[in-house]
Write an enzyme that holds these catalytic residues in place. Structure first.
Site, mmCIF file in Angstrom:
data_model
loop_
_atom_site.group_PDB
_atom_site.id
_atom_site.type_symbol
_atom_site.label_atom_id
_atom_site.label_comp_id
_atom_site.label_asym_id
_atom_site.label_seq_id
_atom_site.Cartn_x
_atom_site.Cartn_y
_atom_site.Cartn_z
ATOM 1 N N HIS A 57 11.123 -2.060 27.563
ATOM 2 C CA HIS A 57 11.722 -1.840 26.248
ATOM 3 C C HIS A 57 13.174 -1.401 26.448
ATOM 4 C CE1 HIS A 57 7.576 -0.792 24.236
ATOM 5 N NE2 HIS A 57 7.526 -1.893 24.964
ATOM 6 N N GLU A 59 14.936 0.812 24.890
ATOM 7 C CA GLU A 59 15.117 2.264 24.790
ATOM 8 C C GLU A 59 14.749 2.952 26.113
ATOM 9 O OE1 GLU A 59 13.746 0.442 20.928
ATOM 10 O OE2 GLU A 59 12.931 0.495 22.962
ATOM 11 N N CYS A 87 8.891 3.544 20.306
ATOM 12 C CA CYS A 87 7.454 3.742 20.507
ATOM 13 C C CYS A 87 7.270 5.095 21.204
ATOM 14 C CB CYS A 87 6.879 2.606 21.355
ATOM 15 S SG CYS A 87 7.325 2.682 23.105
ATOM 16 N N CYS A 90 8.934 5.330 24.717
ATOM 17 C CA CYS A 90 10.391 5.407 24.687
ATOM 18 C C CYS A 90 10.874 6.735 24.106
ATOM 19 C CB CYS A 90 10.962 4.221 23.931
ATOM 20 S SG CYS A 90 10.632 2.646 24.764
#
Length: 161
Positions: A57, A59, A87, A90
């Protein structure tokens, strides 16, 4: 919530990265790390499908890059702009490395609702707001003016064509 013109510039960049991710075959999410002076220090997009690594991801990549390249004070003064709310993984990474403010376009709850309405499978992890995972982080979002763009990307990811 006060979103400035500078914030909108960086959020539009995050949405652009989300579009790039979708076009490459990944989930439509993008994020940008901006320092206290307003300079972009790192930007990335989702890469989970094309790499086969569900942790890729943007992030999370930002947290890794910040930990290596910024001092603790620089991290605390930085802002992460993202197309969709972090999420839990993250959010935790963000808090663990001591990053500052997060500004997101669409909330995790909004995204989850859009996905469910289109019949997409549920997420592998619980849908939680950032502050439930990282209560000390300053969070702003959703940013209503850009939400339709993110929703269109999510819908295109689920129902291509």
């Amino acid at each position: 919530m006060t979103i400035s013109e500078a914030d909108l510039v960086h959020l539009r960049r995050a949405v652009e990265l989300a579009r790039e991710a979708l076009d490459a075959g990944d989930g439509p999410f993008g994020s940008v790390l901006v320092d206290a002076a307003g300079l972009e220090r790192f930007a990335d997009r989702n890469r989970e499908q094309t790499t086969g690594d569900a942790t890729r991801h943007p992030e999370f990549e930002i947290a890794r890059a910040a930990a290596v390249n910024l001092t603790a004070d620089e991290r605390a003064a930085a802002t992460v702009y993202t197309s969709g709310e972090h999420c839990p993984m993250c959010s935790a990474a963000h808090a663990w490395v001591g990053l500052g403010r997060i500004v997101y376009v669409a909330s995790a709850e909004q995204i989850s609702g859009w996905r469910a309405a289109l019949g997409a499978p549920s997420s592998a992890v619980a849908v939680l707001p950032i502050d439930a995972v990282a209560p000390g982080v300053r969070v702003e979002g959703p940013v209503d003016g850009l939400v339709p763009e993110v929703r269109a990307l999510i819908e295109r990811a689920i129902v291509p064509g």
